[in-house]
Scaffold this motif. Structure first.
Motif, PDB file in Angstrom:
ATOM      1  N   ARG A 267       0.842  -1.208   0.000  1.00 40.09           N
ATOM      2  CA  ARG A 267       0.000   0.000   0.000  1.00 40.09           C
ATOM      3  C   ARG A 267       0.871   1.250   0.000  1.00 40.09           C
ATOM      4  NH1 ARG A 267      -4.132   0.297   4.324  1.00 40.09           N
ATOM      5  NH2 ARG A 267      -5.180   1.667   2.835  1.00 40.09           N
ATOM      6  N   ALA A 268       1.954   1.233   0.754  1.00 40.20           N
ATOM      7  CA  ALA A 268       2.830   2.398   0.828  1.00 40.20           C
ATOM      8  C   ALA A 268       3.444   2.704  -0.541  1.00 40.20           C
ATOM      9  CB  ALA A 268       3.935   2.156   1.857  1.00 40.20           C
ATOM     10  N   GLN A 269       3.720   1.639  -1.309  1.00 41.84           N
ATOM     11  CA  GLN A 269       4.371   1.840  -2.608  1.00 41.84           C
ATOM     12  C   GLN A 269       3.342   1.867  -3.735  1.00 41.84           C
ATOM     13  OE1 GLN A 269       7.822   1.957  -3.090  1.00 41.84           O
ATOM     14  NE2 GLN A 269       8.378   1.663  -0.942  1.00 41.84           N
ATOM     15  N   GLY A 270       2.061   1.659  -3.403  1.00 43.11           N
ATOM     16  CA  GLY A 270       1.027   1.610  -4.429  1.00 43.11           C
ATOM     17  C   GLY A 270       1.223   0.463  -5.402  1.00 43.11           C
ATOM     18  N   ILE A 271       1.586  -0.708  -4.853  1.00 44.21           N
ATOM     19  CA  ILE A 271       1.900  -1.858  -5.691  1.00 44.21           C
ATOM     20  C   ILE A 271       0.855  -2.957  -5.506  1.00 44.21           C
ATOM     21  CG2 ILE A 271       3.571  -3.759  -5.933  1.00 44.21           C
ATOM     22  CD1 ILE A 271       5.745  -1.636  -5.461  1.00 44.21           C
ATOM     23  N   GLY A 272       0.423  -3.547  -6.595  1.00 48.16           N
ATOM     24  CA  GLY A 272      -0.695  -4.491  -6.552  1.00 48.16           C
ATOM     25  C   GLY A 272      -0.307  -5.957  -6.558  1.00 48.16           C
ATOM     26  N   THR A 273       1.008  -6.273  -6.476  1.00 46.55           N
ATOM     27  CA  THR A 273       1.430  -7.677  -6.497  1.00 46.55           C
ATOM     28  C   THR A 273       2.357  -7.964  -5.319  1.00 46.55           C
ATOM     29  OG1 THR A 273       1.415  -7.578  -8.905  1.00 46.55           O
ATOM     30  CG2 THR A 273       2.465  -9.508  -7.906  1.00 46.55           C
ATOM     31  N   LEU A 286       0.306 -18.753   6.859  1.00 44.63           N
ATOM     32  CA  LEU A 286       0.868 -17.563   6.212  1.00 44.63           C
ATOM     33  C   LEU A 286       0.205 -17.347   4.852  1.00 44.63           C
ATOM     34  CD1 LEU A 286       2.976 -15.253   6.247  1.00 44.63           C
ATOM     35  CD2 LEU A 286       4.530 -16.794   5.056  1.00 44.63           C
ATOM     36  N   ARG A 287       0.045 -18.427   4.120  1.00 40.81           N
ATOM     37  CA  ARG A 287      -0.559 -18.328   2.783  1.00 40.81           C
ATOM     38  C   ARG A 287      -1.998 -17.837   2.891  1.00 40.81           C
ATOM     39  NH1 ARG A 287       2.978 -22.088  -0.427  1.00 40.81           N
ATOM     40  NH2 ARG A 287       1.417 -22.304  -2.047  1.00 40.81           N
ATOM     41  N   ALA A 288      -2.762 -18.436   3.836  1.00 40.57           N
ATOM     42  CA  ALA A 288      -4.182 -18.095   3.962  1.00 40.57           C
ATOM     43  C   ALA A 288      -4.367 -16.652   4.437  1.00 40.57           C
ATOM     44  CB  ALA A 288      -4.853 -19.071   4.927  1.00 40.57           C
ATOM     45  N   LEU A 289      -3.594 -16.267   5.438  1.00 38.58           N
ATOM     46  CA  LEU A 289      -3.740 -14.921   6.006  1.00 38.58           C
ATOM     47  C   LEU A 289      -3.327 -13.852   4.984  1.00 38.58           C
ATOM     48  CD1 LEU A 289      -4.630 -13.543   8.628  1.00 38.58           C
ATOM     49  CD2 LEU A 289      -2.248 -13.630   9.409  1.00 38.58           C
ATOM     50  N   ALA A 290      -2.279 -14.133   4.210  1.00 36.72           N
ATOM     51  CA  ALA A 290      -1.847 -13.172   3.185  1.00 36.72           C
ATOM     52  C   ALA A 290      -2.947 -12.976   2.148  1.00 36.72           C
ATOM     53  CB  ALA A 290      -0.558 -13.672   2.525  1.00 36.72           C
ATOM     54  N   GLU A 291      -3.537 -14.083   1.699  1.00 36.14           N
ATOM     55  CA  GLU A 291      -4.634 -14.017   0.722  1.00 36.14           C
ATOM     56  C   GLU A 291      -5.779 -13.161   1.258  1.00 36.14           C
ATOM     57  OE1 GLU A 291      -5.114 -15.150  -2.241  1.00 36.14           O
ATOM     58  OE2 GLU A 291      -3.577 -16.702  -2.580  1.00 36.14           O
ATOM     59  N   GLN A 292      -6.149 -13.491   2.506  1.00 32.33           N
ATOM     60  CA  GLN A 292      -7.298 -12.850   3.132  1.00 32.33           C
ATOM     61  C   GLN A 292      -7.088 -11.343   3.265  1.00 32.33           C
ATOM     62  OE1 GLN A 292      -8.067 -14.708   6.994  1.00 32.33           O
ATOM     63  NE2 GLN A 292      -8.878 -12.745   7.714  1.00 32.33           N
ATOM     64  N   ARG A 293      -5.925 -10.950   3.707  1.00 31.01           N
ATOM     65  CA  ARG A 293      -5.669  -9.521   3.920  1.00 31.01           C
ATOM     66  C   ARG A 293      -5.453  -8.779   2.603  1.00 31.01           C
ATOM     67  NH1 ARG A 293      -1.960  -9.501   9.439  1.00 31.01           N
ATOM     68  NH2 ARG A 293      -3.742  -9.732  10.822  1.00 31.01           N
ATOM     69  N   ALA A 294      -4.840  -9.451   1.638  1.00 37.43           N
ATOM     70  CA  ALA A 294      -4.553  -8.796   0.356  1.00 37.43           C
ATOM     71  C   ALA A 294      -5.831  -8.519  -0.406  1.00 37.43           C
ATOM     72  CB  ALA A 294      -3.614  -9.669  -0.474  1.00 37.43           C
ATOM     73  N   GLU A 295      -6.771  -9.451  -0.269  1.00 32.63           N
ATOM     74  CA  GLU A 295      -8.017  -9.340  -1.024  1.00 32.63           C
ATOM     75  C   GLU A 295      -8.730  -8.021  -0.736  1.00 32.63           C
ATOM     76  OE1 GLU A 295     -10.630 -12.595  -0.262  1.00 32.63           O
ATOM     77  OE2 GLU A 295     -11.830 -12.203  -2.068  1.00 32.63           O
ATOM     78  N   LYS A 296      -8.671  -7.630   0.545  1.00 34.55           N
ATOM     79  CA  LYS A 296      -9.342  -6.414   0.984  1.00 34.55           C
ATOM     80  C   LYS A 296      -8.857  -5.186   0.212  1.00 34.55           C
ATOM     81  CE  LYS A 296      -9.451  -4.431   5.456  1.00 34.55           C
ATOM     82  NZ  LYS A 296      -9.102  -4.668   6.852  1.00 34.55           N
ATOM     83  N   TYR A 297      -7.577  -5.215  -0.203  1.00 25.98           N
ATOM     84  CA  TYR A 297      -7.014  -4.048  -0.883  1.00 25.98           C
ATOM     85  C   TYR A 297      -6.795  -4.305  -2.365  1.00 25.98           C
ATOM     86  CZ  TYR A 297      -6.150  -2.739   3.941  1.00 25.98           C
ATOM     87  OH  TYR A 297      -6.300  -2.446   5.261  1.00 25.98           O
ATOM     88  N   GLY A 298      -7.347  -5.417  -2.874  1.00 25.09           N
ATOM     89  CA  GLY A 298      -7.179  -5.716  -4.293  1.00 25.09           C
ATOM     90  C   GLY A 298      -5.751  -6.032  -4.677  1.00 25.09           C
ATOM     91  N   ILE A 299      -4.998  -6.553  -3.716  1.00 23.01           N
ATOM     92  CA  ILE A 299      -3.610  -6.930  -4.013  1.00 23.01           C
ATOM     93  C   ILE A 299      -3.575  -8.410  -4.394  1.00 23.01           C
ATOM     94  CG2 ILE A 299      -1.304  -7.251  -2.998  1.00 23.01           C
ATOM     95  CD1 ILE A 299      -2.107  -4.842  -1.108  1.00 23.01           C
ATOM     96  N   GLN A 300      -2.838  -8.712  -5.464  1.00 18.82           N
ATOM     97  CA  GLN A 300      -2.726 -10.103  -5.898  1.00 18.82           C
ATOM     98  C   GLN A 300      -1.552 -10.767  -5.180  1.00 18.82           C
ATOM     99  OE1 GLN A 300      -1.108 -10.874  -9.710  1.00 18.82           O
ATOM    100  NE2 GLN A 300      -1.911 -12.961  -9.810  1.00 18.82           N
ATOM    101  N   VAL A 301      -1.805 -11.910  -4.544  1.00 19.23           N
ATOM    102  CA  VAL A 301      -0.746 -12.631  -3.838  1.00 19.23           C
ATOM    103  C   VAL A 301      -0.284 -13.801  -4.701  1.00 19.23           C
ATOM    104  CG1 VAL A 301      -0.123 -13.982  -1.804  1.00 19.23           C
ATOM    105  CG2 VAL A 301      -1.658 -12.022  -1.580  1.00 19.23           C
ATOM    106  N   ARG A 302       1.015 -13.895  -4.890  1.00 17.32           N
ATOM    107  CA  ARG A 302       1.580 -15.024  -5.654  1.00 17.32           C
ATOM    108  C   ARG A 302       2.504 -15.811  -4.726  1.00 17.32           C
ATOM    109  NH1 ARG A 302       2.536 -13.234 -11.769  1.00 17.32           N
ATOM    110  NH2 ARG A 302       4.402 -14.464 -11.470  1.00 17.32           N
ATOM    111  N   VAL A 303       2.135 -17.039  -4.454  1.00 17.32           N
ATOM    112  CA  VAL A 303       2.978 -17.917  -3.637  1.00 17.32           C
ATOM    113  C   VAL A 303       3.148 -19.222  -4.409  1.00 17.32           C
ATOM    114  CG1 VAL A 303       3.421 -18.818  -1.329  1.00 17.32           C
ATOM    115  CG2 VAL A 303       1.652 -17.077  -1.669  1.00 17.32           C
ATOM    116  N   PRO A 304       4.388 -19.604  -4.695  1.00 19.00           N
ATOM    117  CA  PRO A 304       4.568 -20.873  -5.401  1.00 19.00           C
ATOM    118  C   PRO A 304       4.182 -22.045  -4.503  1.00 19.00           C
ATOM    119  CG  PRO A 304       6.665 -19.698  -5.146  1.00 19.00           C
ATOM    120  CD  PRO A 304       5.631 -18.923  -4.396  1.00 19.00           C
TER     121      PRO A 304
END
Lengths: 348, 236
Positions: A267-273, A286-304
């Motif tokens: 959010r600070a850098q205005g970055i969506g990935t 970690l994977r689930a919580l990142a997804e959940q929190r990112a979704e709120k701000y329209g951020i796409q989470v990529r985890v291999p």
């Protein structure tokens, strides 16, 4: 497709001897030999034990990778190798091997940054990485937040742990709870039966005064000590230890801070990935919580997938492939292994 | 038959191309740099240089000979993994030679009998290289062969053993470093494992096309690692 570079990657920075082969963004082989069982009784990786194991494993692991990919070294366009950061003696085995392969097969060599490779590996699963992106790298040796504006040439560190790495905290808490080394997987399993809100463990560097100086830094040493105090107090009182609740509450504290700061960086850098890599990225919470929190701000989470999050050769090959495609010049044959290689250097 | 020779068991990083014929071993090119902290940087370029100087491509090599040590572990592994990886690519056998044996051969017989130093060549010689931590890797040699097995000990202990085995002189950078303790005349050469001696010790295997050998280092020491003791409590 066939004009994409065929790149081999060698990883020996810690206790995994990994050799991967990719063509462009396509994974062809990911062979691994691990010395983790030899370290278990010491409660952590012993550098000399790891280095000895790399020397024994490198040739058979290479053969397995070539067989899996159905290629020979003559077909390879370039050889990439982790030049750092990592354990000095362990790195040196991989770097010297890569030079031997490059010399004998007369191929270019790329000495690359292990942490940048943890970011690059995601391209094997999700294709080209949008730049800029924010990367959260969490493992037994590292906990860093990075701004990835140009993965071929340099990444910008935003913050890092000021004491223990996140994975190290998992190992130490696992030992407290009588769970095996490495601590990540058993804590993840135990936590599934526990209550993440049972115990309010501290979230390091999240108080307003800490955020002023350490907005994107982490600290897990205080958390580790808090868990130890809590566990010892129960033990002294002769009470049974609620292992699942301790595991869940500890894991929640780690994942809460990691994801909150990663999302804050986006959010600070205005970055969506947001890309997450490193062994701790295999943690299910970690994977689930990142997804959940990112979704709120329209951020796409990529985890291999978990196997690509832990150390492997495919990630090194993936970064090598990215460098070849970007036209980056190969390294010299006298490239050094650098145990403290800075993040600002992607290839030497 | 062209063979590549590498040794990184001492502060000297050695690469050479040797020609092995039916009855002789001759060096076609050799590089030696002495830097205990840069084996990983120095060896590969040195290999490339000796191949170029010998006018040979990697594909023209018949075998690769590597000094197995004993030697300080991190540097030692550089030579062995370089040899093993090149052997794998080229599909040629790798042969291991004890690095002390190469020094012992050069010190007590010489590859060329006429080059033996003033009649001492027939005597027993202590070979010693630096093992760090105030110890040396050592062995006693006579007529090009081992009298004792390779070992690692403190210089004072080695001095006693060398006397027991009637060594009349000492060679090697370990002997030079601890000359005062060893109480033996120390010859300046050979100081490091010579490439021609390494090649000579593997020559019969090269000629016979013997099966490739795993290059297992002569560590002689176990890894420094102790299992953790009971955890210290954090509560007072």
């Amino acid at each position: 497709m066939t004009d994409e570079p065929l790149v081999l990657g060698i990883e020996t920075s810690c206790d995994e001897t990994g050799i991967g082969i990719v063509r462009g963004h396509t994974l062809l082989a990911d062979a691994i030999a691990s010395s983790v069982d030899e370290h278990a009784r010491f409660g952590g990786v012993v550098p000399e034990v790891a280095s000895r194991a790399h020397l024994e494993a490198i040739v058979p692991t290479m053969q397995r990778a070539l067989d899996d990919a159905g290629v020979s070294l003559a077909d390879i366009d370039a050889i990439a190798v982790t030049a750092g950061p990592g354990l000095a003696g362990a790195l040196l085995v991989g770097v010297a091997a890569a030079k031997g392969y490059a010399l004998a097969a007369e191929k270019p060599i790329y000495g690359v940054n292990h942490l940048a490779a943890h970011v690059a590996v995601d391209t094997l699963e999700h294709g080209a990485l949008p730049e800029p992106a924010i990367a959260l790298l969490v493992s037994g040796g590292h906990s860093s937040l990075l701004l990835v504006d140009d993965l071929a040439h340099g990444v910008t560190p935003l913050g890092a742990t000021i004491d223990d790495a996140a994975g190290e905290a998992f190992d130490k808490v696992a030992r407290l709870l009588g769970l095996p080394f490495p601590g990540g997987p058993p804590i993840d399993r135990a936590a599934r039966e526990g209550d993440p809100e049972a115990i309010a463990f501290p979230r390091g560097l999240t108080a307003p005064k800490d955020l002023a100086a350490h907005r994107f830094d982490f600290s897990f040493s205080g958390l580790k000590t808090a868990v130890a105090r809590w566990v010892e107090a129960r033990q002294r009182a002769g009470e049974a230890l609620p292992v699942a609740d301790v595991a869940a509450s500890f894991q929640e504290a780690v994942c809460d801070v990691l994801t909150a700061k990663a999302i804050d960086a986006c959010r600070a850098q205005g970055i969506g990935t947001l890309v997450i890599g490193g062994g701790v990225a295999a943690n299910s919470r970690l994977r689930a919580l990142a997804e959940q929190r990112a979704e709120k701000y329209g951020i796409q989470v990529r985890v291999p997938r978990p196997k690509l999050c832990t150390d492997n050769g495919a990630m090194v090959a993936a970064l090598g492939s990215h460098l070849v495609a970007a036209g980056v010049a190969p390294s010299r044959l006298d490239l050094p292994a650098d145990s403290a290689m800075p993040l600002t250097i992607v290839s030497v | 038959m062209l063979v590549l020779v590498v040794d990184s068991s001492t502060p000297a990083v050695t690469a050479a191309v040797a020609e092995v014929t039916a009855d002789a071993v001759a060096l076609r090119a050799e590089r030696r740099s002495v830097d205990a902290r840069a084996h990983g940087e120095l060896l590969a370029p040195a290999v490339r240089e000796v191949l170029a100087e010998a006018g040979a491509g990697p594909g023209e090599l018949t075998a690769i000979v590597a000094g197995l040590g004993p030697g300080p572990f991190t540097g030692l592994r550089v030579g062995l993994v370089t040899a093993a990886s090149m052997g794998q690519v080229l599909g040629v056998p790798t042969y291991g030679v004890c690095s002390l044996d190469a020094l012992g051969l050069a010190a007590t017989r010489g590859l060329d009998a006429s080059a033996a130093p003033d009649g001492e060549a027939a005597g027993r010689v202590l070979v010693a290289t630096d093992a760090r931590r105030r110890e040396i890797y050592w062995g006693v040699y006579a007529a090009g062969r081992r009298v004792t097995e390779p070992a690692v000990d403190a210089p004072a202990a080695v001095a006693a053993r060398a006397a027991e085995f009637a060594a009349g002189a000492a060679v090697g950078e370990g002997a030079q470093r601890y000359a005062d303790v060893l109480a033996l005349p120390v010859r300046p050469e050979p100081c490091f494992p010579p490439a021609d001696a390494l090649a000579a010790l593997a020559a019969d295997r090269v000629r016979a096309g013997a099966p490739s050998e795993p290059l297992t280092p002569l560590y002689l020491r176990r890894p420094d690692a102790v299992a953790p003791t009971a955890r210290k409590p954090v509560l007072p």
